[in-house]
Design a protein around this motif. Structure first.
Motif, PDB file in Angstrom:
ATOM      1  N   ARG A  11       5.030  -5.268 -13.445  1.00 51.96           N
ATOM      2  CA  ARG A  11       4.231  -4.079 -13.965  1.00 51.96           C
ATOM      3  C   ARG A  11       5.034  -2.735 -14.209  1.00 51.96           C
ATOM      4  N   LEU A  12       5.911  -2.718 -13.306  1.00 52.17           N
ATOM      5  CA  LEU A  12       6.690  -1.484 -13.319  1.00 52.17           C
ATOM      6  C   LEU A  12       8.146  -1.388 -13.977  1.00 52.17           C
ATOM      7  N   GLU A  28      -8.496   0.645  -9.861  1.00 55.35           N
ATOM      8  CA  GLU A  28      -8.913   0.574  -8.725  1.00 55.35           C
ATOM      9  C   GLU A  28      -7.770   0.519  -7.566  1.00 55.35           C
ATOM     10  N   PRO A  29      -7.768   1.316  -6.278  1.00 58.54           N
ATOM     11  CA  PRO A  29      -6.784   1.211  -5.318  1.00 58.54           C
ATOM     12  C   PRO A  29      -6.745  -0.377  -4.864  1.00 58.54           C
ATOM     13  N   ILE A  30      -5.553  -0.865  -4.386  1.00 59.57           N
ATOM     14  CA  ILE A  30      -5.567  -2.161  -3.721  1.00 59.57           C
ATOM     15  C   ILE A  30      -6.355  -2.341  -2.674  1.00 59.57           C
ATOM     16  N   ASP A  31      -7.167  -3.121  -2.494  1.00 59.59           N
ATOM     17  CA  ASP A  31      -8.047  -3.484  -1.418  1.00 59.59           C
ATOM     18  C   ASP A  31      -7.319  -4.205  -0.263  1.00 59.59           C
ATOM     19  N   CYS A  76       4.472  -6.632  -8.795  1.00 56.47           N
ATOM     20  CA  CYS A  76       4.582  -4.894  -9.143  1.00 56.47           C
ATOM     21  C   CYS A  76       5.898  -4.858  -9.840  1.00 56.47           C
ATOM     22  N   ILE A 124      -0.845  -3.228  -9.005  1.00 57.06           N
ATOM     23  CA  ILE A 124      -0.350  -1.796  -8.711  1.00 57.06           C
ATOM     24  C   ILE A 124      -0.606  -0.982  -9.939  1.00 57.06           C
ATOM     25  N   ARG A 125      -0.872   0.210  -9.855  1.00 51.35           N
ATOM     26  CA  ARG A 125      -1.172   1.214 -10.627  1.00 51.35           C
ATOM     27  C   ARG A 125      -2.246   0.859 -11.497  1.00 51.35           C
ATOM     28  N   GLY A 126      -3.610   0.197 -11.007  1.00 54.95           N
ATOM     29  CA  GLY A 126      -4.587  -0.351 -11.540  1.00 54.95           C
ATOM     30  C   GLY A 126      -5.720   0.586 -11.605  1.00 54.95           C
ATOM     31  N   GLU A 145       2.278   1.624  -3.549  1.00 58.28           N
ATOM     32  CA  GLU A 145       1.110   2.475  -4.270  1.00 58.28           C
ATOM     33  C   GLU A 145       0.952   3.883  -4.002  1.00 58.28           C
ATOM     34  N   LYS A 205       0.737  -1.139  -0.032  1.00 60.95           N
ATOM     35  CA  LYS A 205      -0.030   0.038  -0.095  1.00 60.95           C
ATOM     36  C   LYS A 205       0.867   1.353  -0.186  1.00 60.95           C
ATOM     37  N   LEU A 230       3.617   5.931  -5.719  1.00 62.69           N
ATOM     38  CA  LEU A 230       4.097   5.864  -6.977  1.00 62.69           C
ATOM     39  C   LEU A 230       4.018   7.247  -7.880  1.00 62.69           C
TER      40      LEU A 230
END
Lengths: 197, 243
Positions: A135-136, B100-103, A132, B96-98, A82, A79, A85
């Motif tokens: 993705r990044l 929706e925010p990560i739940d 991650c 990540i960077r989706g 996130e 979190k 970022l």
């Protein structure tokens, strides 16, 4: 360079922060993230071993200790990444670092019989961080999974090893741009060793 | 007559595993969780008293404790446990960077069901398993538990929870293998989802039927090896996956 720590609640994190600060880097931590316009180095410094997580399956599982470990060592770092970022996007280095433990997180290698919460949270962190990374990395991010070997290596020495791991470039072949060690997702410890997943 | 406990046996792989074990003469204690599925009851009617549906929500320690009490009232031992119950991680694609925010609550639930649930089932059924003759512990993992071969850039809740399961199994192995227990860690493949009426939802031609995966699983879950100290993740084709 702006370096951000999610927490400065361990000797290792404080030693590393002092080392980076002494080299002229700006160091931020915790809630200071929200005010940062630009971030270069993100360090998820959570490394929590709950005192009541020290059981074997024969002793009886403490589910609350397991889930506290998972919340602190897995959920909070992801979190925090996130949330960081936008600032990392505006930084130059775009480097993401997680603290972990090879001895506990490695399914291949683990000899542990205690510390289920710690081990499960760190192994899950390996996979969450790997996803991650997938993705990044194409967006210019690089990743470090680092084991400071707390209790085995003095905090100051581990902090210097972390500084080397976090800030130095990994091998790349200037004659072959696709040949770079950054394309491998690995776990390294404070003695420079790679651990298997 | 040997017996086995299977968690998450309402449908799909769990139900197919129950059917396979019944075919080998086992008595099956089958964990029931899904209220809208009656397939287990139908199988119980065919099994001539050898299949016992047991209410079991592996996310709840109280439910596992109650299930252990219920099984203890029906038998004085368990020969094998198959940990199959799983939570697939929720409806949206977590990344990540989706969009929706990560739940974080769904992250926690994934680990609580898929890893902690399996661990607590072993712990709380251990007194019965200690009295069994096989001492066989089997876990349904996944190819997406493999950090080495992970290619996805999303869906991380389910993936990371299966990696957490793998390390829990490793630690259980470290403690219990010296006490005579043997382990199987199985990657069942991408299976067609079974609907409440028993039909299979075919989303992709690469999907396999749970019956085929269960047949291979039970063959491996009931075999014996000369090298039981080795813990490996094996798929339905017999291939070994790296962690």
């Amino acid at each position: 360079m702006n370096a951000y720590f999610t927490r400065l609640d361990s000797d290792f994190a404080r030693e590393l922060a002092a080392l980076l600060s002494g080299e002229g880097h700006a160091v931020y931590a915790g809630e200071q993230r929200d005010g940062l316009e630009r971030m270069d180095l993100f360090i998820a410094s959570q490394d929590v071993r709950e005192p009541d997580d020290d059981f074997t399956v024969l002793d009886g599982v403490n589910p609350d200790a397991v889930m506290r470990s998972v919340r602190e060592n897995l959920v909070e770092p992801i979190k925090a990444l996130e949330a960081a970022l936008p600032a990392l996007d505006r930084g130059e280095l775009r480097r993401v670092c997680f603290l972990t433990s090879g001895a506990y997180a490695s399914v291949n290698f683990s000899h542990q019989t205690r510390g289920y919460g710690y081990a499960m949270s760190k192994a899950a962190l390996s996979q969450a961080a790997r996803i991650c990374y997938n993705r990044l990395y194409p967006q210019g991010y690089t990743f470090r999974m680092f084991d400071p070997l707390i209790g085995l290596v003095p905090a100051r020495e581990a902090a210097f090893a972390a500084r080397e791991c976090f800030l130095r470039s990994r091998a790349y072949d200037p004659d072959n741009p696709g040949r770079t060690d950054e394309a491998r997702f690995v776990l390294r410890d404070a003695l420079g060793r790679e651990w298997p997943w | 007559m040997p017996n086995v406990l299977i968690t998450g046996a309402d449908r799909g792989l769990g139900l197919a595993l129950a059917r396979e074990y019944l075919g080998l003469g086992y008595t099956v204690f089958a964990g029931r969780y899904l209220r809208d599925y009656a397939l287990l009851d139908a199988l119980a009617r065919e099994a001539g008293g050898r299949l016992h549906p047991i209410e079991l929500d592996v996310e709840s320690r109280v439910s596992i404790q109650e299930a252990a009490r219920q099984v203890s009232s029906l038998t004085d031992h368990l020969d094998a446990l198959v940990s199959n119950a799983a939570y697939m991680g929720g409806p949206e694609n977590a990344r990540i960077r989706g969009e929706e925010p990560i739940d974080e609550e769904l992250m926690l639930k994934s680990v609580r069901v898929n890893a902690l649930g399996a661990l607590q089932c072993v712990e709380l059924f251990l007194p019965l398993l200690d009295k069994g003759s096989q001492k066989r512990l089997c876990f349904i993992s996944s190819e997406v538990s493999s950090v080495s071969l992970m290619q996805r850039d999303g869906d991380f809740r389910y993936c990371m929870s299966k990696t957490a399961l793998n390390i829990a199994v490793r630690m259980l192995h470290n403690t219990l293998a010296p006490r005579g227990y043997s382990f199987r860690l199985y990657q069942p493949g991408w299976m067609r989802r079974q609907m409440p009426d028993g039909s299979l939802l075919n989303r992709d031609d690469r999907q396999i039927n749970a019956d085929d995966s269960a047949r291979e699983a039970v063959r491996r879950f009931t075999d014996s090896r000369p090298d039981e100290a080795r813990l490996e993740l094996v798929d339905y084709l017999g291939s070994i996956w790296p962690y």
